[in-house]
Design an enzyme around this catalytic site. Structure first.
Site, PDB file in Angstrom:
ATOM      1  N   HIS A   1      36.025  44.731  52.552  1.00  0.00           N
ATOM      2  CA  HIS A   1      35.231  44.256  51.403  1.00  0.00           C
ATOM      3  C   HIS A   1      35.970  44.521  50.088  1.00  0.00           C
ATOM      4  O   HIS A   1      35.352  44.592  49.030  1.00  0.00           O
ATOM      5  CB  HIS A   1      33.853  44.921  51.372  1.00  0.00           C
ATOM      6  CG  HIS A   1      33.173  44.967  52.698  1.00  0.00           C
ATOM      7  ND1 HIS A   1      32.450  43.921  53.200  1.00  0.00           N
ATOM      8  CD2 HIS A   1      33.148  45.930  53.648  1.00  0.00           C
ATOM      9  CE1 HIS A   1      31.982  44.229  54.398  1.00  0.00           C
ATOM     10  NE2 HIS A   1      32.400  45.449  54.699  1.00  0.00           N
TER      11      HIS A   1
ATOM     12  N   SER B   1      54.849  35.303  31.333  1.00  0.00           N
ATOM     13  CA  SER B   1      53.852  34.698  30.452  1.00  0.00           C
ATOM     14  C   SER B   1      54.526  34.311  29.140  1.00  0.00           C
ATOM     15  O   SER B   1      55.358  35.063  28.623  1.00  0.00           O
ATOM     16  CB  SER B   1      52.705  35.681  30.177  1.00  0.00           C
ATOM     17  OG  SER B   1      51.886  35.226  29.121  1.00  0.00           O
TER      18      SER B   1
END
Length: 500
Positions: free
Chosen positions: A155, A285
């Site tokens: 999870h 970036s």
């Protein structure tokens, strides 16, 4: 500059390998059509039709088109609105002795469908070889990190420890299934063969004056000349479009494998535990100069999503083929089949590139383990206390209950928990997990304090993970790659370089 004035699919212009891009190129497509016409003429001549040696030789000498022939074929297609007949005419121009017998008795699908089957088989072979290399590279990575403990996640929450190598075997197992599925699809592939306009072979029966044996031999001979072991026993005008479903299904399934693998790598990059290659001149970036975005894994996910959806086109096309054939399959398949293979090819190249440059950060992994391991180690601590003569329930409560260290263990203090105190330090105060420090300070645990370092060794929490890696690689991965064809591919494989 002409190439920059019109749209080009990024699949071929940016990403795909030269081999796969060439396989689905117009040059290769029409070259293959001409080989198919040659094979038909050879077989018809062998079975007694009046086809001259000169016709055969002229066809053999002109299997490749030059620029002038491409231009002429385009003019003819615009005039005739029929691509096959445009190329029959163009081929006849350079092989005049064969002009009258090119395409003799055949329908358009003799060249279009048979060529597609040739391309599909060759494309599947290219993918198999690339997939074998990817499996080999990840197997090497799994072996290298077979026993490096790492935090497991269920999870996406911290769970029991595993190893970096064991996690890699989960990816490898799915890749092995993909190898099996793609090989099965390739090896099952047949040839359309020589079937005529609606699959009845009526035109060929007329050519051979009703001789059924010669028609059957023609089908067998053309199939053999084209390199296939068998032809589909019955067809309509086309081979069944269900074959396209069977071919694209394993590619879509591989897309799911690649997406899951690349997603795991993207999450690991966020945790700073494992990173894909990042070149010294690469920019993460345009605004944030410090960023190291997992561009390769993101590309894999992006293209894998497309690959997973392409099979839907094949399902839709197969479902709407009326009776012996309808032409609404044609334009769709011109896009679907090449795109599926180009996409799978790009995903494999990128996966190989990633697998050859993965960077693991053991100290980051160890730090994250240290943050979570104290909670996981409580069961080991309890068992050690019991072995030293203590009471299991009392030890359990001692760790579970939060209380000031100077308070004695009494019924009135059983509601306050050591582990909860440590959790409070981590979650509420942003501090390190200090559960083990609390255990060391508590006199209750004096009998086992000398054992704590051993009890907290991460390798004592990974179970049989290293042995599972060894067994899996020896009994599943290596045997799968022992195939002679795949061994040859591995021997020739260099490092995967990306175009962009």
């Amino acid at each position: 500059m002409d190439a920059f004035d019109t749209y080009q699919t990024p699949l071929s212009s940016r990403y795909a390998s030269k081999e796969m891009a060439h396989l689905f190129s117009p040059a290769n497509r029409f070259h293959t059509w001409r080989k198919l016409w040659l094979n038909l003429a050879i077989a018809e001549k062998e079975l007694g039709l009046p086809i001259s040696d000169e016709a055969i030789e002229q066809m053999k000498a002109n299997l490749h088109l030059d620029e002038k022939q491409f231009e002429e074929a385009a003019i003819e297609e615009k005039k005739r609105r029929h691509d096959v007949m445009a190329h029959v005419h163009t081929f006849g121009q350079v092989a005049p002795a064969a002009a009258g017998i090119i395409h003799l008795g055949a329908t358009s699908c003799y060249v279009t469908d048979n060529a597609d089957l040739i391309f599909i088989r060759e494309a599947l072979t290219l993918l198999l070889k690339k997939l074998a290399v990817v499996i080999d590279r990840f197997a090497t990575f799994a072996q290298q990190y077979r026993d490096l403990p790492t935090l497991g996640f269920t999870h996406f929450q911290p769970a029991q420890l595993t190893t970096v190598g064991k996690r890699t075997t989960l990816w490898l197992q799915e890749l092995l299934w993909d190898l099996r599925n793609i090989k099965r699809a390739r090896d099952d592939l047949g040839f359309r063969g020589v079937k005529g306009t609606t699959g009845t072979q009526a035109s060929f029966l007329a050519l051979f004056d009703g001789d059924h044996d010669k028609v059957e031999e023609l089908d067998r001979r053309v199939t053999a000349l084209s390199g296939f072991g068998y032809a589909y026993p019955v067809t309509s005008q086309t081979y069944s479009r269900k074959i396209d479903i069977d071919v694209l299904a394993p590619l879509a399934s591989f897309g799911a494998t690649a997406h899951k693998l690349a997603t795991d790598l993207r999450l690991l990059a966020n945790l700073k535990e494992v990173e894909e290659p990042f070149e010294s001149t690469q920019i993460g970036s345009s605004a944030m100069a410090y960023k190291r975005n997992p561009m390769r894994s993101e590309r894999i996910c992006s293209l894998a999503r497309h690959l997973m959806t392409v099979q839907q086109n094949a399902l839709g096309t197969a479902s709407v083929q009326w009776f012996e054939r309808t032409l609404d399959d044609s334009a769709n398949r011109r896009i679907t089949l090449p795109e599926a293979f180009l996409t799978a090819d790009i995903v494999l190249t990128t996966l190989q590139n990633v697998s050859e440059g993965l960077v693991v950060y053991p100290k980051v992994i160890a730090r994250r383990i240290a943050q979570e391991l104290p909670f996981m180690a409580t069961e080991n601590i309890i068992m050690a206390i019991v072995k030293a003569g203590g009471d299991r329930q009392e030890a359990h409560e001692k760790i579970r209950v939060r209380r000031p260290v100077h308070f004695p263990l009494t019924l009135s203090t059983l509601g306050q928990v050591l582990s909860h105190e440590a959790a409070h330090q981590v979650k509420q105060l942003g501090l390190e997990n200090d559960l083990i420090d609390r255990v060391r300070k508590d006199p209750y645990f004096d009998p086992i304090k000398a054992q704590l370092d051993v009890l907290l060794d991460p390798k004592s929490f990974i179970g049989r993970a290293p042995e599972q890696v060894d067994k899996f690689l020896a009994e599943w991965v290596r045997p799968a790659l022992e195939d002679q064809e795949l061994q040859a591919a591995l021997g020739k494989a260099g490092k995967a370089e990306l175009n962009v």
